[in-house]
Design a protein around this motif. Structure first.
Motif, mmCIF file in Angstrom:
data_model
loop_
_atom_site.group_PDB
_atom_site.id
_atom_site.type_symbol
_atom_site.label_atom_id
_atom_site.label_comp_id
_atom_site.label_asym_id
_atom_site.label_seq_id
_atom_site.Cartn_x
_atom_site.Cartn_y
_atom_site.Cartn_z
ATOM 1 N N GLN A 220 0.834 -1.198 0.000
ATOM 2 C CA GLN A 220 0.000 0.000 0.000
ATOM 3 C C GLN A 220 0.876 1.258 0.000
ATOM 4 O OE1 GLN A 220 -3.463 0.149 -0.114
ATOM 5 N NE2 GLN A 220 -3.283 -2.051 -0.533
ATOM 6 N N ILE A 221 0.454 2.268 -0.774
ATOM 7 C CA ILE A 221 1.236 3.501 -0.873
ATOM 8 C C ILE A 221 1.303 4.209 0.481
ATOM 9 C CG2 ILE A 221 1.517 5.681 -2.089
ATOM 10 C CD1 ILE A 221 1.827 3.086 -3.786
ATOM 11 N N ALA A 222 0.239 4.138 1.245
ATOM 12 C CA ALA A 222 0.247 4.757 2.581
ATOM 13 C C ALA A 222 1.330 4.138 3.454
ATOM 14 C CB ALA A 222 -1.117 4.598 3.235
ATOM 15 N N ARG A 223 1.486 2.823 3.336
ATOM 16 C CA ARG A 223 2.528 2.149 4.120
ATOM 17 C C ARG A 223 3.914 2.572 3.646
ATOM 18 N NH1 ARG A 223 3.992 -4.246 3.909
ATOM 19 N NH2 ARG A 223 5.973 -4.076 5.006
ATOM 20 N N VAL A 224 4.091 2.759 2.350
ATOM 21 C CA VAL A 224 5.371 3.203 1.815
ATOM 22 C C VAL A 224 5.711 4.588 2.373
ATOM 23 C CG1 VAL A 224 6.637 3.840 -0.270
ATOM 24 C CG2 VAL A 224 5.146 1.826 -0.284
ATOM 25 N N ALA A 225 4.734 5.492 2.332
ATOM 26 C CA ALA A 225 4.961 6.842 2.846
ATOM 27 C C ALA A 225 5.331 6.809 4.328
ATOM 28 C CB ALA A 225 3.714 7.693 2.615
ATOM 29 N N VAL A 228 8.979 5.581 4.817
ATOM 30 C CA VAL A 228 10.064 6.512 4.478
ATOM 31 C C VAL A 228 9.968 7.812 5.274
ATOM 32 C CG1 VAL A 228 10.226 5.511 2.165
ATOM 33 C CG2 VAL A 228 8.887 7.609 2.510
ATOM 34 N N GLY A 229 8.885 8.011 5.987
ATOM 35 C CA GLY A 229 8.757 9.192 6.837
ATOM 36 C C GLY A 229 8.299 10.442 6.126
ATOM 37 N N TRP A 230 7.600 10.303 5.001
ATOM 38 C CA TRP A 230 7.075 11.439 4.252
ATOM 39 C C TRP A 230 5.558 11.366 4.205
ATOM 40 C CZ3 TRP A 230 10.559 11.465 -0.797
ATOM 41 C CH2 TRP A 230 11.803 12.044 -0.481
#
Length: 312
Positions: A220-225, A228-230
């Motif tokens: 999930q993109i939310a998990r990626v963000a 990485v702390g963004w």
């Protein structure tokens, strides 16, 4: 079809033109010394050698080739999650056009750069091609090209438009070099010098790409963000600038690429592959193949592959 003698600007490591020395004219690979391997694949010769260690983080493919015949051909290119450089040493492409995109396409184009893609393209060539083809990781391409990668997404542009006037001199020197090992040495030196001075991708973008690629596009993109702390908005802006596609579009391409690989292995049918790659069902898989390749899964797997493209 008769073997075409490679052009005067063309192959060698093996110096006998139509049948390079030390190479069997068959589908079996042969070696010509200096680590260079040559093999006959259908109507063309393919030349390769192990990549320079300094290039390994940035490349996913690196080979030269030349055609045994000179008949015009057309191939379809589908998204892979990689950027491509084709250094043409003989005839240029007649046309590179993007399916589903209005406009006339590239027109006649020689050595070219293609950024990441999320739709298929058609490449037309008059025949008699001789070239070196590179496949780069997205962040390797960002470092090599030193331009915002979003400007190259779904576009084929002249190599000189990206690398500057020195690109023409490089192509001329490669074409004038008769020995393939020397060609690769020359190209390696240019690539290593440029990569050594290119912009470094943000570590957060590199980590985001690792997460997406490592999951086959299912994370999930939310998990990626979060990882990485963004914020998601900041991630999308920086990622698209340095990769060329948004994180969501990249995930879509990576899922597709994984599905193609699994289907090509033949170990599982479309329904099982759809489940393994994160599609809702087989119908969803079929729609994505139509959108990204303009083909059904069966058609794509059955198609003959030519240097990363599908023969039409």
């Amino acid at each position: 079809m008769r073997d075409r003698t490679p052009s005067g600007r063309g192959p060698a490591a093996a110096t006998a033109p139509a049948r390079p020395a030390g190479v069997r004219v068959s589908r079996a690979a042969g070696t010509t010394g200096a680590g260079v391997a040559v093999e006959r694949l259908g109507g063309r010769w393919r030349v390769s050698r192990p990549w320079h260690p300094g290039l390994r983080p940035y490349l996913r493919g690196y080979a030269g080739y030349w055609e045994a015949g000179s008949s015009p051909y057309r191939v379809r290119v589908v998204p892979t999650g990689r950027a491509v450089v084709v250094i043409n040493l003989a005839e240029p492409f007649t046309q590179v056009s993007r399916l589903g995109v209005p406009g006339p396409g590239s027109g006649r184009i020689g050595s070219l750069v293609v950024g990441l893609e999320d739709r298929p393209a058609l490449c037309e060539h008059p025949g008699g091609q001789e070239a070196i083809r590179l496949e780069l990781t997205p962040l390797g391409a960002y470092r090599l090209f030193a331009v915002p990668m979003r400007a190259l997404t779904n576009h084929a542009v002249e190599l000189s438009d990206v690398l500057g006037p020195g690109a023409g001199e490089l192509v001329e020197r490669l074409a004038a070099t008769r020995d393939w090992a020397a060609r690769f040495d020359l190209l390696d030196a240019v690539l290593l010098a440029r990569l050594g001075h290119g912009p470094a991708p943000a570590p957060e973008v590199g980590r985001a790409w690792q997460l997406l690629a490592g999951s086959g596009g299912t994370v999930q993109i939310a998990r990626v963000a979060e990882e990485v702390g963004w914020s998601q908005g900041h991630l999308i802006r920086r990622f698209t600038d340095q990769v060329g596609l948004t994180p969501k579009a990249s995930a879509r391409v990576l899922r597709f690429h994984r599905a193609v690989a699994l289907l090509a292995r033949g170990d599982a049918g479309p329904a099982a592959v759809a489940a393994a790659c994160g599609y809702y069902d087989q119908a969803h898989l079929n729609r994505e193949f139509r959108a990204l390749a303009d083909a059904t899964p069966g058609q794509l797997v059955a198609a003959r592959r030519v240097e990363g493209a599908l023969a039409q």
